[in-house]
Design a protein around this motif. Sequence first.
Motif, PDB file in Angstrom:
ATOM      1  N   MET A   1      -8.510 -15.945   2.814  1.00  0.00           N
ATOM      2  CA  MET A   1      -7.943 -14.929   1.940  1.00  0.00           C
ATOM      3  C   MET A   1      -8.036 -13.566   2.624  1.00  0.00           C
ATOM      4  SD  MET A   1      -6.844 -14.901  -1.084  1.00  0.00           S
ATOM      5  CE  MET A   1      -6.133 -14.143  -2.331  1.00  0.00           C
ATOM      6  N   LEU A   2      -6.937 -12.874   2.677  1.00  0.00           N
ATOM      7  CA  LEU A   2      -6.888 -11.557   3.298  1.00  0.00           C
ATOM      8  C   LEU A   2      -7.414 -10.508   2.329  1.00  0.00           C
ATOM      9  CD1 LEU A   2      -5.969 -10.177   5.894  1.00  0.00           C
ATOM     10  CD2 LEU A   2      -3.736  -9.869   4.868  1.00  0.00           C
ATOM     11  N   ASP A   3      -8.293  -9.655   2.797  1.00  0.00           N
ATOM     12  CA  ASP A   3      -8.872  -8.596   1.982  1.00  0.00           C
ATOM     13  C   ASP A   3      -7.796  -7.588   1.590  1.00  0.00           C
ATOM     14  OD1 ASP A   3     -10.874  -6.899   0.829  1.00  0.00           O
ATOM     15  OD2 ASP A   3     -10.903  -5.747   2.692  1.00  0.00           O
ATOM     16  N   LYS A   4      -7.657  -7.321   0.285  1.00  0.00           N
ATOM     17  CA  LYS A   4      -6.593  -6.428  -0.185  1.00  0.00           C
ATOM     18  C   LYS A   4      -6.778  -4.998   0.303  1.00  0.00           C
ATOM     19  CE  LYS A   4      -8.662  -5.806  -4.740  1.00  0.00           C
ATOM     20  NZ  LYS A   4      -8.512  -6.051  -6.154  1.00  0.00           N
ATOM     21  N   LYS A   5      -8.028  -4.557   0.493  1.00  0.00           N
ATOM     22  CA  LYS A   5      -8.261  -3.205   0.997  1.00  0.00           C
ATOM     23  C   LYS A   5      -7.785  -3.096   2.452  1.00  0.00           C
ATOM     24  CE  LYS A   5     -11.586   0.458   1.034  1.00  0.00           C
ATOM     25  NZ  LYS A   5     -12.004   1.208  -0.119  1.00  0.00           N
ATOM     26  N   PHE A   6      -8.119  -4.095   3.264  1.00  0.00           N
ATOM     27  CA  PHE A   6      -7.682  -4.125   4.661  1.00  0.00           C
ATOM     28  C   PHE A   6      -6.159  -4.172   4.747  1.00  0.00           C
ATOM     29  CE2 PHE A   6      -6.296  -6.614   8.340  1.00  0.00           C
ATOM     30  CZ  PHE A   6      -6.757  -5.808   9.361  1.00  0.00           C
ATOM     31  N   LEU A   7      -5.551  -5.051   3.943  1.00  0.00           N
ATOM     32  CA  LEU A   7      -4.101  -5.177   3.938  1.00  0.00           C
ATOM     33  C   LEU A   7      -3.446  -3.850   3.572  1.00  0.00           C
ATOM     34  CD1 LEU A   7      -1.564  -6.908   4.163  1.00  0.00           C
ATOM     35  CD2 LEU A   7      -1.882  -7.526   1.762  1.00  0.00           C
ATOM     36  N   GLY A   8      -3.953  -3.198   2.542  1.00  0.00           N
ATOM     37  CA  GLY A   8      -3.416  -1.904   2.120  1.00  0.00           C
ATOM     38  C   GLY A   8      -3.508  -0.849   3.210  1.00  0.00           C
ATOM     39  N   GLN A   9      -4.640  -0.832   3.899  1.00  0.00           N
ATOM     40  CA  GLN A   9      -4.824   0.140   4.990  1.00  0.00           C
ATOM     41  C   GLN A   9      -3.828  -0.119   6.116  1.00  0.00           C
ATOM     42  OE1 GLN A   9      -8.958  -0.529   5.904  1.00  0.00           O
ATOM     43  NE2 GLN A   9      -9.666   0.999   4.429  1.00  0.00           N
ATOM     44  N   GLU A  10      -3.574  -1.380   6.413  1.00  0.00           N
ATOM     45  CA  GLU A  10      -2.621  -1.729   7.465  1.00  0.00           C
ATOM     46  C   GLU A  10      -1.190  -1.360   7.069  1.00  0.00           C
ATOM     47  OE1 GLU A  10      -3.323  -2.891  10.655  1.00  0.00           O
ATOM     48  OE2 GLU A  10      -5.304  -2.265   9.979  1.00  0.00           O
ATOM     49  N   ILE A  11      -0.844  -1.560   5.811  1.00  0.00           N
ATOM     50  CA  ILE A  11       0.484  -1.179   5.335  1.00  0.00           C
ATOM     51  C   ILE A  11       0.650   0.334   5.424  1.00  0.00           C
ATOM     52  CG2 ILE A  11       1.947  -1.038   3.272  1.00  0.00           C
ATOM     53  CD1 ILE A  11       0.881  -3.869   2.557  1.00  0.00           C
ATOM     54  N   LYS A  12      -0.375   1.062   4.991  1.00  0.00           N
ATOM     55  CA  LYS A  12      -0.325   2.532   5.056  1.00  0.00           C
ATOM     56  C   LYS A  12      -0.203   3.009   6.498  1.00  0.00           C
ATOM     57  CE  LYS A  12      -2.998   5.130   2.436  1.00  0.00           C
ATOM     58  NZ  LYS A  12      -4.201   5.832   1.914  1.00  0.00           N
ATOM     59  N   LYS A  13      -0.978   2.401   7.388  1.00  0.00           N
ATOM     60  CA  LYS A  13      -0.941   2.773   8.806  1.00  0.00           C
ATOM     61  C   LYS A  13       0.457   2.545   9.384  1.00  0.00           C
ATOM     62  CE  LYS A  13      -4.313   1.010  11.091  1.00  0.00           C
ATOM     63  NZ  LYS A  13      -5.167   0.118  11.893  1.00  0.00           N
ATOM     64  N   GLN A  14       1.050   1.402   9.058  1.00  0.00           N
ATOM     65  CA  GLN A  14       2.391   1.090   9.554  1.00  0.00           C
ATOM     66  C   GLN A  14       3.427   2.058   8.986  1.00  0.00           C
ATOM     67  OE1 GLN A  14       3.227  -0.894  11.892  1.00  0.00           O
ATOM     68  NE2 GLN A  14       5.423  -1.048  11.667  1.00  0.00           N
ATOM     69  N   ARG A  15       3.329   2.326   7.686  1.00  0.00           N
ATOM     70  CA  ARG A  15       4.275   3.255   7.044  1.00  0.00           C
ATOM     71  C   ARG A  15       4.211   4.626   7.700  1.00  0.00           C
ATOM     72  NH1 ARG A  15       3.442   7.178   3.604  1.00  0.00           N
ATOM     73  NH2 ARG A  15       1.411   6.483   2.888  1.00  0.00           N
ATOM     74  N   ARG A  16       3.004   5.118   7.897  1.00  0.00           N
ATOM     75  CA  ARG A  16       2.838   6.438   8.510  1.00  0.00           C
ATOM     76  C   ARG A  16       3.314   6.460   9.958  1.00  0.00           C
ATOM     77  NH1 ARG A  16      -3.010   8.466   6.150  1.00  0.00           N
ATOM     78  NH2 ARG A  16      -2.222   9.150   4.124  1.00  0.00           N
ATOM     79  N   SER A  17       3.041   5.386  10.696  1.00  0.00           N
ATOM     80  CA  SER A  17       3.459   5.361  12.108  1.00  0.00           C
ATOM     81  C   SER A  17       4.979   5.372  12.234  1.00  0.00           C
ATOM     82  CB  SER A  17       2.863   4.158  12.836  1.00  0.00           C
ATOM     83  OG  SER A  17       3.518   2.966  12.470  1.00  0.00           O
ATOM     84  N   LEU A  18       5.667   4.843  11.234  1.00  0.00           N
ATOM     85  CA  LEU A  18       7.130   4.842  11.236  1.00  0.00           C
ATOM     86  C   LEU A  18       7.710   6.111  10.606  1.00  0.00           C
ATOM     87  CD1 LEU A  18       7.683   1.108  10.250  1.00  0.00           C
ATOM     88  CD2 LEU A  18       8.056   2.146  12.500  1.00  0.00           C
ATOM     89  N   GLY A  19       6.844   6.940  10.033  1.00  0.00           N
ATOM     90  CA  GLY A  19       7.286   8.217   9.475  1.00  0.00           C
ATOM     91  C   GLY A  19       7.900   8.139   8.089  1.00  0.00           C
ATOM     92  N   TYR A  20       7.568   7.104   7.330  1.00  0.00           N
ATOM     93  CA  TYR A  20       8.122   6.957   5.985  1.00  0.00           C
ATOM     94  C   TYR A  20       7.148   7.459   4.924  1.00  0.00           C
ATOM     95  CZ  TYR A  20      11.685   3.918   7.995  1.00  0.00           C
ATOM     96  OH  TYR A  20      12.713   3.410   8.739  1.00  0.00           O
TER      97      TYR A  20
END
Length: 58
Positions: A1-20
């Motif tokens: 099971m993937l940790d929801k906090k980790f997953l959220g941080q990765e989504i945020k990191k990706q969103r920010r790196s793409l400038g959205y």
Amino acid sequence: MLDKKFLGQEIKKQRRSLGYTQSEVSVATKLSRNYISDIENGRYSPSVDSLSKIAIFF
């Protein structure tokens, strides 16, 4: 099971790196901005459908 906090941080990191913003992700995925925020902050674990929409957008 993937940790929801980790997953959220990765989504945020990706969103920010793409400038959205959360609002841009929200409009493109048809998910509410509050829901995107809750996912990124580890309050909700996204459904497979929601995660798929976010991944396709990215």
